[in-house]
Structures are given as structure tokens and as C-alpha cells.
Design an enzyme around this catalytic site. Structure first.
Site, short mmCIF file in Angstrom:
data_model
loop_
_atom_site.label_atom_id
_atom_site.label_comp_id
_atom_site.label_asym_id
_atom_site.label_seq_id
_atom_site.Cartn_x
_atom_site.Cartn_y
_atom_site.Cartn_z
CE LYS A 9 -4.07 -2.01 2.32
NZ LYS A 9 -4.93 -1.91 3.53
CE1 TYR A 49 -9.50 -2.94 0.84
CE2 TYR A 49 -8.49 -1.03 -0.17
CZ TYR A 49 -8.38 -2.19 0.58
OH TYR A 49 -7.15 -2.59 1.06
CG ASN A 112 -3.65 -1.94 7.04
OD1 ASN A 112 -3.53 -1.60 5.86
ND2 ASN A 112 -4.70 -2.60 7.48
CG HIS A 115 -5.36 -6.19 0.11
ND1 HIS A 115 -6.59 -6.14 0.72
CD2 HIS A 115 -5.44 -7.17 -0.84
CE1 HIS A 115 -7.40 -7.04 0.14
NE2 HIS A 115 -6.72 -7.68 -0.80
CD GLU A 126 -8.75 -9.23 -3.06
OE1 GLU A 126 -7.62 -9.66 -2.73
OE2 GLU A 126 -9.54 -8.71 -2.25
P1 IDP Z 1 -7.91 -6.34 5.93
O1 IDP Z 1 -7.08 -5.41 5.07
O2 IDP Z 1 -7.14 -6.85 7.12
O3 IDP Z 1 -8.57 -7.44 5.15
P2 IDP Z 1 -10.55 -5.08 6.07
O4 IDP Z 1 -11.47 -5.17 7.23
O5 IDP Z 1 -10.88 -5.85 4.83
O6 IDP Z 1 -9.06 -5.44 6.59
O7 IDP Z 1 -10.41 -3.53 5.71
C1 IDP Z 1 -9.82 -3.11 4.51
C2 IDP Z 1 -8.92 -1.95 4.79
O8 IDP Z 1 -9.70 -0.84 5.26
C3 IDP Z 1 -7.89 -2.17 5.92
O9 IDP Z 1 -6.75 -2.89 5.52
C4 IDP Z 1 -7.57 -0.74 6.33
O10 IDP Z 1 -6.69 -0.11 5.39
C5 IDP Z 1 -8.96 -0.10 6.23
N1 IDP Z 1 -9.68 -0.17 7.51
C6 IDP Z 1 -10.26 -1.26 8.07
N2 IDP Z 1 -10.83 -0.98 9.25
C7 IDP Z 1 -10.62 0.35 9.45
C8 IDP Z 1 -10.97 1.25 10.52
O11 IDP Z 1 -11.59 0.89 11.52
N3 IDP Z 1 -10.56 2.55 10.37
C9 IDP Z 1 -9.87 2.99 9.28
N4 IDP Z 1 -9.52 2.18 8.27
C10 IDP Z 1 -9.88 0.86 8.34
MG MG Z 2 -10.07 -7.40 3.75
#
Ligand code: IDP
Ligand code: MG
Length: 132
Positions: A9, A49, A112, A115, A126
Site C-alpha cells: 500500500k 474496496y 497498514n 493488503h 482480486e
Molecule cells: P484487511 O485489510 O485486514 O482485510 P478489512 O477489514 O478488509 O481489513 O479492511 C480493509 C482496509 O480498510 C484495511 O486494511 C484498512 O486499510 C482499512 N480499515 C479497516 N478498518 C478500518 C478502521 O476501523 N478505520 C480505518 N480504516 C480501516
Molecule cells: Mg479485507
């Protein structure tokens, strides 16, 4: 053998952690099948997304994912999907297990760093999304 998709990312590209991430992947036994750098359009980020479109963080997530280039990588390994999710750790780095990639390099729950596909079916979708 199974395939899965990882995306480096924008925050990790910006902090020059591309080589580090790829090193961790290869050390863990993943084979790189395809890789590219691209700047996502807003439309493409929204589509990628789309599953999160009702979430309060969706608009910020799209902004973040289009803030700089990303690097989608197609990976292969036995049990690649589960293995990669274990390697990257929990979404929120504060909750990610010790030694996981996100615990090590992620900035916060949004930025984070990586992905990874969350299931074999998602990985297939994907992979087509990025590599046709
Ligand atoms: P993942 O990447 O671990 O699969 P997901 O729940 O699919 O997590 O969420 C997709 C992306 O959305 C996350 O990697 C992060 O960048 C963002 N995200 C998820 N939850 C939050 C939140 O509570 N606050 C802000 N961004 C979030
Ligand atoms: Mg996810």
C-alpha cells in the site's frame, strides 16, 4: 499450490519498505508470479474496496489508497491464502501478533502497509482485477 494477491500500500511504498516486504514474502517461501507498480484511480480503488462501501472509513480508505502508487503482487505457495494472512497479521497493527508484517511496519489501522486476499474465492477475483 495456491495463489493469492498481496498489495504493498502507499504508506509502505512512500517509506521505502518495498524491498523489505518482498524480502519477507520470499523468506516465507512465497514465489512471485507477477508484480506491477500503479497509481490507482479513484474509480478502481472504490471498486476494489466496494465490499466496504457502507463503512464509515470507506471514503478515507479510497483517499489513502489513491494517495500514491501501490504494488499488487501475485504469489504462489501451498496454502498461500491462509499463510499470507498469518504473515501480515491483524488489520490493526496494535492488535497484530508479534513478528507479523503489520505489527512490524504498519502505521495504524488505516495505513497498514499491505493488503492480502482473505479467502481463495477473493484471491481469484482480486487476481483477475489486477492481472486479468
Ligand atoms: P484487511 O485489510 O485486514 O482485510 P478489512 O477489514 O478488509 O481489513 O479492511 C480493509 C482496509 O480498510 C484495511 O486494511 C484498512 O486499510 C482499512 N480499515 C479497516 N478498518 C478500518 C478502521 O476501523 N478505520 C480505518 N480504516 C480501516
Ligand atoms: Mg479485507
Amino acid at each position: 499450490m495456491e495463489r493469492t494477491l498481496l498489495i504493498i500500500k502507499p504508506d509502505a511504498v512512500d517509506r521505502k519498505l518495498v524491498g523489505h516486504v518482498i524480502g519477507r514474502l520470499e523468506k516465507a517461501g512465497f514465489k512471485i508470479l507477477a508484480m506491477r507498480m500503479e497509481k490507482l484511480t479513484e474509480e478502481k480503488a472504490r471498486e476494489f474496496y466496494a465490499v466496504h462501501r457502507e463503512r464509515p472509513f470507506y471514503n478515507d480508505l479510497v483517499k489513502y489508497m489513491t494517495s500514491g502508487p501501490v504494488i499488487p503482487i501475485l504469489l504462489e505457495k501451498e496454502n498461500a491464502v491462509t499463510g499470507l494472512r498469518e504473515l501480515i497479521g491483524a488489520t490493526d497493527p496494535a492488535k497484530a501478533a508479534c513478528g507479523t508484517l503489520r505489527q512490524e511496519i504498519a502505521l495504524d489501522v488505516q495505513s497498514n502497509s499491505v493488503h492480502a486476499s482473505d479467502a481463495p474465492e477473493t484471491a481469484a477475483v482480486e487476481t483477475v482485477f489486477f492481472f486479468g
